[in-house]
Scaffold this motif. Structure first.
Motif, short mmCIF file in Angstrom:
data_model
loop_
_atom_site.label_atom_id
_atom_site.label_comp_id
_atom_site.label_asym_id
_atom_site.label_seq_id
_atom_site.Cartn_x
_atom_site.Cartn_y
_atom_site.Cartn_z
N SER A 36 55.28 20.41 49.63
CA SER A 36 54.18 19.67 49.02
C SER A 36 53.71 18.53 49.91
O SER A 36 52.52 18.23 49.98
CB SER A 36 54.61 19.12 47.65
N CYS A 37 54.64 17.90 50.60
CA CYS A 37 54.29 16.82 51.53
C CYS A 37 53.49 17.39 52.71
O CYS A 37 52.50 16.78 53.14
CB CYS A 37 55.57 16.12 52.01
N LEU A 38 53.90 18.53 53.23
CA LEU A 38 53.13 19.19 54.30
C LEU A 38 51.71 19.48 53.82
O LEU A 38 50.75 19.30 54.57
CB LEU A 38 53.82 20.49 54.73
N GLU A 39 51.59 19.93 52.60
CA GLU A 39 50.28 20.20 52.01
C GLU A 39 49.45 18.91 51.98
O GLU A 39 48.27 18.92 52.33
CB GLU A 39 50.46 20.77 50.61
N ALA A 40 50.07 17.81 51.56
CA ALA A 40 49.36 16.54 51.44
C ALA A 40 48.85 16.01 52.77
O ALA A 40 47.83 15.32 52.81
CB ALA A 40 50.27 15.50 50.77
N ILE A 41 49.53 16.34 53.86
CA ILE A 41 49.07 15.84 55.17
C ILE A 41 48.21 16.87 55.90
O ILE A 41 47.83 16.66 57.05
CB ILE A 41 50.22 15.35 56.07
N GLY A 42 47.89 17.96 55.22
CA GLY A 42 46.96 18.92 55.78
C GLY A 42 47.57 20.01 56.65
O GLY A 42 46.85 20.76 57.29
N ARG A 43 48.87 20.13 56.64
CA ARG A 43 49.53 21.19 57.40
C ARG A 43 49.73 22.39 56.48
O ARG A 43 50.84 22.78 56.14
CB ARG A 43 50.84 20.65 58.00
N HIS A 44 48.60 22.98 56.10
CA HIS A 44 48.57 24.00 55.06
C HIS A 44 49.33 25.27 55.43
O HIS A 44 50.02 25.84 54.58
CB HIS A 44 47.12 24.34 54.71
N ASP A 45 49.20 25.72 56.67
CA ASP A 45 49.88 26.96 57.06
C ASP A 45 51.40 26.82 56.99
O ASP A 45 52.09 27.71 56.50
CB ASP A 45 49.45 27.41 58.46
N GLU A 46 51.91 25.68 57.46
CA GLU A 46 53.36 25.44 57.39
C GLU A 46 53.81 25.32 55.94
O GLU A 46 54.87 25.82 55.56
CB GLU A 46 53.72 24.16 58.14
N SER A 47 52.99 24.64 55.16
CA SER A 47 53.30 24.49 53.74
C SER A 47 53.36 25.85 53.05
O SER A 47 54.25 26.10 52.24
CB SER A 47 52.24 23.61 53.07
N LEU A 48 52.42 26.73 53.40
CA LEU A 48 52.38 28.05 52.77
C LEU A 48 53.65 28.84 53.05
O LEU A 48 54.24 29.41 52.13
CB LEU A 48 51.15 28.83 53.25
#
Length: 166
Positions: free
Chosen positions: A67-79
């Motif tokens: 969720s933190c990765l998502e919040a900083i815009g690192r969407h692919d890693e978050s996925l």
């Protein structure tokens, strides 16, 4: 909070909890996800090293990182991370467990942010029957319905039949 526990041994459960609390406070409370990410990753590393038998705690810590990765815009890693966490949660708790539904919701947020409308819509439709057992007024049920409505409304080629929420 962190300074109180810093001197404790690395294997100390209370220190690990304080580390996770610090990461969540920076991210959620302080709105500083960039600073929170290394703290949350350290918390996951500690859990992996000393408490790998606590699968649910480990998955929760990994979910926070996703969720933190998502919040900083690192969407692919978050996925990638969020998919893994959700799959393991389904395998360990089943699809109707409230935390599984929550982790599924987190996955739909990432899918929506990446514009994967069909995938997010399909997952949201799969999650809603289990979430309805929580009650129609439950916050998680309402969040899922809101995300489904948003995902459906962004697809201009959908027909009226596609837009039915149930």
């Amino acid at each position: 909070c962190w300074k109180t526990y810093l001197g404790r041994p690395e294997r100390d459960w209370v220190r690990s909890g304080a580390l996770e609390m610090l990461g969540n406070a920076l991210w959620k409370g302080g709105k500083q996800p960039e600073e929170a990410l290394p703290v949350l990753e350290a918390s996951v590393a500690l859990r992996r090293r000393y408490w790998s038998h606590d699968i649910q705690g480990f998955l929760g810590a990994q979910s926070s990182v996703g969720s933190c990765l998502e919040a900083i815009g690192r969407h692919d890693e978050s996925l990638v991370l969020t998919r893994e966490v959700y799959a393991r949660k389904v395998a360990t708790c089943g699809v109707s467990h409230v935390s599984t539904i929550l982790f599924g919701y987190n996955l739909t947020v990432t899918l929506i942010s990446l514009g994967r409308w069909d995938e997010s819509t399909a997952l949201l439709r799969d999650l809603l029957p289990a979430a309805s057992a929580l009650g129609s007024d439950h916050k998680l049920t309402l969040n899922l319905k809101e995300n489904l409505a948003y995902a459906l409304s962004t697809q201009p080629d959908y027909t009226r039949d596609n837009l039915c929420l149930n």
